[in-house]
Design an enzyme around this catalytic site. Structure first.
Site, PDB file in Angstrom:
ATOM      1  N   GLY A 115       0.736  -1.166  -0.032  1.00  0.00           N
ATOM      2  CA  GLY A 115      -0.083  -0.023   0.052  1.00  0.00           C
ATOM      3  C   GLY A 115       0.821   1.155   0.061  1.00  0.00           C
ATOM      4  O   GLY A 115       2.215   1.338   0.464  1.00  0.00           O
ATOM      5  N   SER A 116       0.288   2.474  -0.526  1.00  0.00           N
ATOM      6  CA  SER A 116       1.068   3.476  -0.445  1.00  0.00           C
ATOM      7  C   SER A 116       0.950   4.261   0.786  1.00  0.00           C
ATOM      8  O   SER A 116       0.126   3.767   2.020  1.00  0.00           O
ATOM      9  CB  SER A 116       0.555   4.561  -1.259  1.00  0.00           C
ATOM     10  OG  SER A 116       0.859   4.065  -2.723  1.00  0.00           O
ATOM     11  N   GLY A 117       1.498   5.373   1.225  1.00  0.00           N
ATOM     12  CA  GLY A 117       1.282   6.031   2.656  1.00  0.00           C
ATOM     13  C   GLY A 117       2.449   5.664   3.398  1.00  0.00           C
ATOM     14  O   GLY A 117       2.846   6.334   4.874  1.00  0.00           O
ATOM     15  N   HIS A 118       3.658   4.892   3.011  1.00  0.00           N
ATOM     16  CA  HIS A 118       4.671   4.741   3.840  1.00  0.00           C
ATOM     17  C   HIS A 118       6.111   5.125   3.091  1.00  0.00           C
ATOM     18  O   HIS A 118       7.002   4.517   3.301  1.00  0.00           O
ATOM     19  CB  HIS A 118       4.941   3.136   3.716  1.00  0.00           C
ATOM     20  CG  HIS A 118       3.714   2.339   4.343  1.00  0.00           C
ATOM     21  ND1 HIS A 118       3.039   2.307   5.251  1.00  0.00           N
ATOM     22  CD2 HIS A 118       2.943   1.208   3.488  1.00  0.00           C
ATOM     23  CE1 HIS A 118       2.067   1.504   5.533  1.00  0.00           C
ATOM     24  NE2 HIS A 118       1.990   0.931   4.493  1.00  0.00           N
TER      25      HIS A 118
ATOM     26  N   ASP B 192      -1.415  -8.201   0.927  1.00  0.00           N
ATOM     27  CA  ASP B 192      -0.115  -8.156  -0.032  1.00  0.00           C
ATOM     28  C   ASP B 192      -0.054  -9.477  -0.328  1.00  0.00           C
ATOM     29  O   ASP B 192       0.668 -10.020  -1.419  1.00  0.00           O
ATOM     30  CB  ASP B 192       0.840  -7.614   1.169  1.00  0.00           C
ATOM     31  CG  ASP B 192       0.843  -6.076   1.199  1.00  0.00           C
ATOM     32  OD1 ASP B 192      -0.315  -5.793   1.847  1.00  0.00           O
ATOM     33  OD2 ASP B 192       1.430  -5.360   0.633  1.00  0.00           O
TER      34      ASP B 192
ATOM     35  N   HIS C  83      -0.283   0.910   9.477  1.00  0.00           N
ATOM     36  CA  HIS C  83      -1.622   1.501   8.829  1.00  0.00           C
ATOM     37  C   HIS C  83      -2.585   1.899   9.919  1.00  0.00           C
ATOM     38  O   HIS C  83      -3.856   1.773   9.577  1.00  0.00           O
ATOM     39  CB  HIS C  83      -2.246   0.305   8.172  1.00  0.00           C
ATOM     40  CG  HIS C  83      -1.173  -0.593   7.096  1.00  0.00           C
ATOM     41  ND1 HIS C  83      -0.431  -1.420   7.652  1.00  0.00           N
ATOM     42  CD2 HIS C  83      -0.917  -0.170   5.783  1.00  0.00           C
ATOM     43  CE1 HIS C  83       0.332  -2.027   6.817  1.00  0.00           C
ATOM     44  NE2 HIS C  83      -0.031  -1.240   5.804  1.00  0.00           N
TER      45      HIS C  83
END
Ligand SMILES: Nc1ncnc2c1ncn2[C@@H]1O[C@H](COP(=O)(O)OP(=O)(O)O)[C@@H](O)[C@H]1O
Ligand SMILES: Nc1ncnc2c1ncn2[C@@H]1O[C@H](COP(=O)(O)OP(=O)(O)O)[C@@H](O)[C@H]1O
Ligand SMILES: [Mg+2]
Ligand SMILES: [Mg+2]
Ligand SMILES: [Mg+2]
Ligand SMILES: [Mg+2]
Lengths: 330, 205, 330, 205
Positions: C54-57, C110, C219
């Site tokens: 996921g993005s945001g990392h 994932d 998350h």
């Protein structure tokens, strides 16, 4: 009162400096009794660069100490210029006899404290020169006032003057190079959320849930305009327009771009801002030769960003790309 | 006398620590919100230093005050107050203070601040407290007023000077970045200067 | 609803990827129609490394694409695994015929999406292996559950397996090296302020003015314990105690330490935490051979940090120190 | 029939978009707060796709649904729903649905989710809605109930299954990281599964 991951507010500066030096104990030393970080191999047989200022701008300035950039950084209390005695100790620790250049951000406090330190050093026969960085276009420039603030553009001075000194130039040449950077670098910032000094109860300023402030400084100083929040594309366009108009930067100019996070801004947002900045400049036919996105000159946990443009010629390009051990600014 | 002056500095330290939040609040409005913190830090250091030592002359005392403030206040106010006290140490004697040598001391202090900060009256800085205070002493001297009255007048002049900074536009120091928007706020440095003058006069008047 | 420096919430991922690639347009490419970042010179004649999530990392994972680390990174929506088609495209773009190692963080989504992509790739005759990183000691480990989360330790897998691949090892060897890192890396985090998904109205969780949460995920997943705020020294000691006890790390072990900011944490606080972490480990006679302080695996604008320890032997040390062009993780 | 099924998917997309915040809220409590966003994104994509195309067979329709969800939902739910619909596409015919082939379809869907996610009933996942729903169809079939009643019972069983996840401890998916603290919250995936089943049955019952 926002939470912080700290111990005693009075100890933040000494503890952060300790942490930084412990993490790079093979490369850095801290001077006993002073919050001064120096290259472990100091003094190096070359012109030495000393910078510093209030703390709260990490990684500035101690994070830039190392081959190719600074020889020493002096950390004052949070947002407060360091005192002359600490600066003087830094100068003594790094001078190899070839002289020392002080890189000062244009704040009354910094200028006066560095000046007093220079007087002390000169009295001991150390050759000292100074340059004053004043890249913030948010402040009106005037001979009758203090002039503009020094902000993120300062890091370009560290890198380029650092490369010049590493290349063996003498003090006058290094100073001239630093002044050339200062003449060609411009910045402007925005905040969407404020910061709080560790020992204060309230944040330095307040913004409503839907408010942002353009032209903010790096110490929570008020900016030029409070507006409703806008899209980051809009914000980036406005900041760049002001920066471009100031120098001015024109068609076919080659520039280095810095997208600098203020401390609390996630990288996601900085990358999104980078996208617009590059697209905007490309539309203006300004050639972005190198882009730096990250945290270079922060303001505690403030959320926001600043944009910096440096106009490059061949000389500056070469020095900007010169080898340095500072991974933060390669 | 040196001891009485030392106690006045200790008392000033208390007053500045008490006013830490107030000065910081003033500085938050037009500066960077640290003036109270800077002054409290410096004067706490100074109080420690003075408490643990004794001084043979006023000059020695003021020199210690200057060096301690210079190496612990930081910011703009550190070098300015430091230079002011350093200048005083050069002219102060151990004789009983008369109005004329008090004026000389005040003028030296102002000269120190001006040498360091290159500001004039009316730029919304500590000078706007200090200059009216010294001017008031001069006026009292001309009018042949007694010491006691002169000190009371001086305190009032300092206070008025401080208040007058509210309407001024800053052209020096961090508040100058605000341009016109600096108008309407009292200058933090002018306020700490008033607190110092007030505390000293309270000790001696 | 906290402010963000973004445009349309639906566009954050594509825009951040665009920004990242524009800033390094001489080194990186974006695959058309997919949020996939690949080395510009791909496929390189070596085992390829593909990661993502996921993005945001940010900077994970796209920031780690380059010589010495990843060949491709696949960016899903914010906090959401990328889909098999995007992962499959990444695999095809970087496979040189020597096979591809997928580095997956242990989240059901994932694992399943990467697994489906691997099936698609194998059907086309591409040799694919996968490793699953599960370094978060905050989660109880059990055969009957999903097991532990993969967090910041993943970056050590990128670096070390990346170095192994760059050195010319074959797919089985690269996989074995990655598994060795996974076996020896442990992390735990803390949050003092939450994050908000760009398209959500509220932050994923709430913390009171004086509350922190230990054992938080990346998350916004709830942690293990909510407590009153403590000194950072206390927090670091507790996190390290849990990490040390888990492997366990013991006296005379040589380790790499990562002090990772969660996105909104100022560097000042990370340096202060670094100080305590190194002092704590030194007291336990654990030898900190290398320290990484910064933002490596973030969680949007969450404020907090995670600590990671990797136990080193000569082999891992050499690979960790091997040359890479990724300045973020030198 | 294919067209009626297509419309049921369009209706489902509306329902999931309407429930975006609700599903996200459920996922915030025990997951990462994106389930509503994921489902809304995937089904919006799906609605776009279906609206712009026509399908010759149920199998073709379900295959399109599967591939679209797989390439747009992401997270855990994407591959799970995707595999479920892909499995359905392999067994569904264009003949009028009878209870026995509805059961076969349901079993394939469950098998798909289980193949992908390796979970069992009682682990606090979408399976805790899906398995009771299929079981209910089987029971109705055994009891010889008519289609209409069977569908009504199935919807109720799905709802009960969803509600039962509240008391379960998660051992699969992101909620499992919480251990015992996952108890007391309704599973987001079980909820989206119920919404899908409910919407389909509402269209056909
Ligand atoms: N050039 C100057 N001359 C005289 N006083 C000044 C000058 N610049 C600043 N000051 C005084 O210093 C005060 C601010 O001090 P402080 O907040 O401690 O330092 P800083 O501005 O560096 O944060 C101002 O309120 C003003 O009175
Ligand atoms: N192994 C599994 N088997 C079946 N369902 C699962 C499994 N893992 C997760 N789920 C379902 O997926 C839902 C979460 O989906 P979503 O939030 O979209 O993905 P993510 O957990 O990756 O954020 C859970 O509520 C649960 O019902
Ligand atoms: Mg200051
Ligand atoms: Mg100040
Ligand atoms: Mg998710
Ligand atoms: Mg989720």
């Amino acid at each position: 009162m926002n939470k912080k991951l700290i111990n005693n507010p009075d100890d933040v500066v000494s503890e952060l400096i300790e942490g930084l030096v412990l993490a790079k104990s093979d490369k850095l030393d801290k001077l006993a009794d002073y919050n001064v970080v120096v290259r472990k191999d100091a003094p190096v047989e070359k012109v030495a660069l000393v910078s510093g200022g209030g703390s709260g701008h990490e990684p500035a300035h101690a994070g830039y100490v190392g081959p190719g950039m600074l020889d020493a950084a002096v950390a004052g209390d949070v947002f407060t210029s360091p005192t002359p005695d600490a600066i003087f100790e830094a100068i003594k620790a790094v001078d190899s006899g070839k002289g020392v250049l002080l890189v000062i951000k244009n704040y009354t406090g910094d200028v006066m404290n560095f000046e007093m330190a220079a007087e002390l050093a000169e009295a001991e026969g150390i050759e000292v020169e100074q340059v004053i960085v004043n890249d913030d276009v948010a402040v009106e420039d005037s001979l009758y006032t203090t002039g503009r603030r020094g902000v993120a553009g300062t890091v370009f001075v560290h890198k380029i003057a650092g490369a010049k000194a590493a290349a063996g130039a003498d003090l006058k040449e290094v100073k001239r190079t630093a002044e050339k950077v200062i003449a060609n670098v411009r910045s402007k910032g925005v905040a969407i959320n404020p910061c709080r000094l560790p020992s204060a109860k309230e944040s330095t300023f307040k913004l409503a849930e839907d408010e942002i402030e353009m032209g903010i400084g790096i110490h929570g100083e008020p900016g030029t305009e409070r507006t409703k929040i806008k899209s980051v594309d809009q914000i980036v366009s406005e900041l760049l327009s002001d920066i471009i108009a100031d120098l001015p930067f024109t068609k076919d100019d080659k520039v280095a771009l810095m997208v600098n996070g203020m401390g609390g801004t996630p990288l996601m947002e900085l990358y999104i801002a980078t996208r617009k900045a590059i697209n905007f400049l490309t539309e203006q036919e300004i050639d972005v030769a190198k882009t730096y996105t990250g945290e270079f000159m922060t303001s505690l946990e403030m959320e926001g960003l600043s944009l910096t443009l440096l106009k490059l010629d061949n000389d500056l390009t070469e020095l900007l790309n010169a080898e340095t051990e500072i991974n933060l600014f390669k | 006398m040196t001891n009485k002056l030392k106690n006045a500095f200790l008392k000033t330290a208390d007053v500045l620590v008490e006013n830490k939040d107030y000065l910081t609040e003033l500085d938050s409005a037009i500066g960077d919100g640290d003036h109270g913190i800077n002054m409290a830090r410096g004067f706490t250091k100074l109080a420690e230093k003075l408490s643990n030592n004794s001084y043979n002359s006023n000059s020695e005392l003021f020199k210690t005050v200057a060096m301690t403030l210079i190496s612990s206040v930081g910011g703009a106010s550190g070098p300015l107050y430091g230079t002011a006290f350093l200048n005083i140490s050069k002219v102060i004697t151990d004789q009983k203070a008369e109005l004329d040598n008090l004026i000389a001391i005040g003028e030296e202090a102002v000269a120190g601040v001006q040498k360091r900060g290159r500001a004039e009256a009316g730029e919304k800085t500590m000078l706007d407290t200090l200059i009216p205070a010294v001017d008031s002493l001069k006026e009292s001297h001309q009018q042949g007023l007694d010491m006691q009255t002169a000190l009371v007048n001086c305190q009032a002049a300092a206070k008025l000077g401080m208040k007058n900074t509210i309407e001024m536009q800053a052209t020096k120091g961090r508040a100058s970045y605000l341009g016109e928007r600096s108008i309407g706020h009292q200058d933090p440095g002018a306020t700490s200067s008033y607190l110092i003058i007030k505390t000293f006069i309270d000790q001696f008047a």
